[in-house]
Design a protein around this motif. Structure first.
Motif, short mmCIF file in Angstrom:
data_model
loop_
_atom_site.label_atom_id
_atom_site.label_comp_id
_atom_site.label_asym_id
_atom_site.label_seq_id
_atom_site.Cartn_x
_atom_site.Cartn_y
_atom_site.Cartn_z
N ALA A 307 4.74 45.70 53.90
CA ALA A 307 5.13 45.76 55.32
C ALA A 307 5.03 47.19 55.85
O ALA A 307 4.67 47.42 57.00
N GLU A 308 5.32 48.16 54.96
CA GLU A 308 5.28 49.57 55.37
C GLU A 308 3.85 50.09 55.45
O GLU A 308 3.46 50.74 56.42
N ARG A 309 3.05 49.79 54.41
CA ARG A 309 1.66 50.28 54.36
C ARG A 309 0.76 49.12 53.94
O ARG A 309 0.42 48.96 52.77
N ARG A 359 11.03 57.59 49.24
CA ARG A 359 10.86 56.31 49.95
C ARG A 359 11.09 55.12 49.01
O ARG A 359 11.79 54.17 49.35
N GLU A 363 14.10 52.24 49.07
CA GLU A 363 13.83 50.80 49.10
C GLU A 363 14.50 50.10 47.91
O GLU A 363 14.96 48.96 48.03
N GLY A 386 13.22 52.00 59.28
CA GLY A 386 12.64 51.91 60.62
C GLY A 386 11.49 50.95 60.80
O GLY A 386 10.94 50.85 61.90
N PHE A 387 11.10 50.20 59.77
CA PHE A 387 9.97 49.28 59.96
C PHE A 387 10.31 47.84 59.57
O PHE A 387 9.45 46.96 59.60
N LEU A 388 11.59 47.58 59.24
CA LEU A 388 11.97 46.26 58.71
C LEU A 388 13.29 45.84 59.35
O LEU A 388 14.23 46.64 59.41
N SER A 389 13.35 44.60 59.84
CA SER A 389 14.61 44.08 60.38
C SER A 389 15.31 43.27 59.31
O SER A 389 14.73 42.95 58.27
N ASP A 392 13.42 40.09 58.81
CA ASP A 392 12.19 40.36 58.04
C ASP A 392 12.52 40.42 56.55
O ASP A 392 11.79 39.86 55.72
#
Length: 412
Positions: A307-309, A359, A363, A386-389, A392
Motif C-alpha cells: 500500500a505504501e510503495r 519505517r 509498521e 499517513g497512507f493507511l486508514s 484499510d
C-alpha cells in the motif's frame, strides 16, 4: 464501511492445540451521543460488515470465534446472520441484566448459540444469574490473587461449564492454571511466549536457520542443495511440495537442485522461514499457533508495504521478512541480535527487529498493537504513517489472516 480493525488472539486447550480465536473488533472514535442513542452497537455493524464482506472462513479458518456480544447485538435481529456453529457470544460480567436480555439469551441458546461469560474475577449475584446460560467462563487470572483463584475455580466447578484462563502472561501463571484444572487458555504468553535464555536451541532449527542464511545470501544452488542433503526429511517435503504445485510440468521433479530452481529463491526463502515455526516436535501445537501469528504478521507487513510503495517489490519482500522473523527469537530461544547477526540482514530490517525503529519498525509496532487490541496506539501510528486508514488496515488484515490459514493447512 466505517473505520475498524480486527485483531485475533489464539485460544488453546490443555494440550496447546489451537481451538478458537477471540476476535477483537474496534471502530474509529465516533460521537459519544450517537453511540449512546444507537440501539445497535457500533461493534455489531462492524462485525456484520466484516463477515458479509470478507467471509467467516477467511477470518477463522477451521476454528471457532469468540466475539463480544453486548446487549445491542444480542437484542438485535442482526445476530441471526452470525452462524451459531462458528461463534461463541461473550457476555461481559458488567452487562446490565434485564428480563428481556435474559429471555433473549435463553432463546438464542435454544437455537444453538453458545455463550461465554467474560472477565470474571469473583463470584457474585450477577455471575450466578448468568452461569446457567453459559458454556464457558473466562476468568481474568491477572486480576485474582493465587489463593483466591483456587477458591473461585472450586466455586465455578459446581457448574457444568468450561473454564478459560484469560490474560495468561507468564509460564508460572500457565502452570498454576493447569494445576487448577482450567480447560482453555488465552493471553499474550501463548501468542508470544517469553524467551528463556537458558533453553538450548533445537539443533533442527539451527540447521534450518543455516539453510535460511544460504538462501538469503548469494550462495550457489549447489551449496543450498548440499545443506538439503544433510536433512532427508526436509528434502522429501521440498520435493513433495514442488511436485504438488508444479503439476502442469511435463515431467516430475526428481532432484533437489531441480526443485530449488523451479521454486525460486524468494519462494524457497519464505517456505524455510515458515518451516522454522513447525520444526519443534516437542511442542508442536504451540509452534503451530506461533506459525499462524508469524505468517499473518509477514503477510500483513507485505500488504502494508504494498500500500505504501506499490511498485517496490524489494521493499515488500523485506517487510514480509521482518514480520516472519519478528517471532524467531521466541521460537528459537535465541536473542534477536544473534539471529540478525547470523542472517546478515540489511540495516533497516535490523533496526525494525531490534528496536522497532524506521519505517518497517513502525509498521511492525502497528501490527503488534493490533494483536493486543490497543486502539490508541493503532490510531497514533496510522496517523504518523499517513497512507493507511483503520478500515484499510482491517481489509488487508483479513487477506493476511486468510493467507496464514491456508499456509497452516498446507503445513499440517
Amino acid at each position: 464501511m466505517e473505520g475498524f480493525f480486527l485483531g485475533r488472539q489464539p485460544i488453546l486447550d490443555r494440550n496447546q492445540n489451537l481451538v478458537a480465536f477471540e476476535l477483537l473488533f474496534r471502530q474509529e472514535e465516533a460521537d459519544e451521543e450517537i453511540n449512546i442513542n444507537n440501539d445497535l452497537s457500533a461493534s455489531a455493524n462492524v462485525i456484520i460488515n466484516a463477515y458479509c464482506q470478507l467471509g467467516i472462513q477467511n477470518v477463522l479458518g477451521k476454528q471457532r470465534g469468540f466475539i463480544n456480544a453486548d446487549p445491542g447485538l444480542v437484542m438485535s435481529d442482526i445476530i441471526s446472520l452470525l452462524p451459531s456453529k462458528h461463534v461463541v457470544l461473550e457476555i461481559k460480567e458488567t452487562t446490565t441484566l434485564t428480563a428481556d436480555f435474559m429471555q433473549r439469551c435463553s432463546e438464542l441458546k435454544q437455537k444453538g448459540y453458545q455463550f461465554a461469560l467474560d472477565n470474571v474475577v469473583a463470584m457474585n449475584e450477577k455471575v450466578e444469574q448468568l452461569l446457567p446460560l453459559v458454556s464457558v467462563v473466562k476468568v481474568n487470572v491477572l486480576e485474582v490473587e493465587k489463593n483466591e483463584l483456587s477458591k473461585l475455580v472450586a466455586e465455578l466447578n459446581r457448574w457444568p461449564v468450561l473454564l478459560l484462563a484469560l490474560k495468561v502472561e507468564t509460564r508460572e501463571q500457565e502452570s498454576n492454571c493447569m494445576k487448577l484444572g482450567f480447560q482453555m487458555f488465552q493471553g499474550f504468553y501463548f501468542a508470544k511466549p517469553e524467551v528463556l535464555s537458558v533453553k538450548r536451541a533445537d539443533p533442527g532449527k539451527l540447521s534450518l536457520l543455516k539453510l535460511l542464511t544460504l538462501v538469503m545470501g548469494d550462495n550457489d544452488i549447489e551449496e543450498i542443495e548440499k545443506e538439503f542433503k544433510h536433512q532427508p526429511g526436509l528434502s522429501y517435503n521440498l520435493m513433495r511440495m514442488v511436485n504438488s504445485v508444479a503439476s502442469g510440468l511435463p515431467q516430475k521433479i526428481n532432484s533437489i537442485k531441480h526443485a530449488i530452481m523451479i521454486m525460486g529463491r524468494k519462494q524457497l526463502q519464505r517456505w524455510v522461514q515458515l518451516l522454522l515455526y513447525t520444526a519443534d516436535q516437542s511442542n508442536e501445537n504451540m509452534s503451530n499457533a506461533l506459525m499462524q501469528t508469524a505468517a499473518a504478521r509477514g503477510k500483513l507487513m507485505e500488504l502494508i508495504a504494498t500500500a505504501e510503495r506499490p511498485h517496490d517489490k524489494n521493499h515488500q519482500e523485506r517487510a514480509f521478512m521482518v514480520g516472519i522473523l519478528s517471532l524467531l527469537n521466541v521460537l528459537l530461544s535465541i536473542e534477536m541480535q544473534k539471529i540478525v547477526d547470523k542472517l546478515e540482514i540489511p540495516d533497516d530490517m535490523s533496526q525494525a527487529l531490534l528496536n522497532r525503529e524506521g519505517r518497517l519498525g513502525q509498521e511492525l509496532k502497528l501490527i503488534e498493537a493490533n494483536e493486543k487490541g490497543d486502539v490508541a496506539v493503532i490510531q497514533l501510528i496510522l496517523a504518523e504513517l499517513g497512507f493507511l486508514s483503520l478500515s484499510d488496515l482491517a481489509d488487508i488484515e483479513i487477506q493476511a489472516i486468510g493467507w496464514a490459514n491456508r499456509i497452516s493447512e498446507v503445513a499440517n
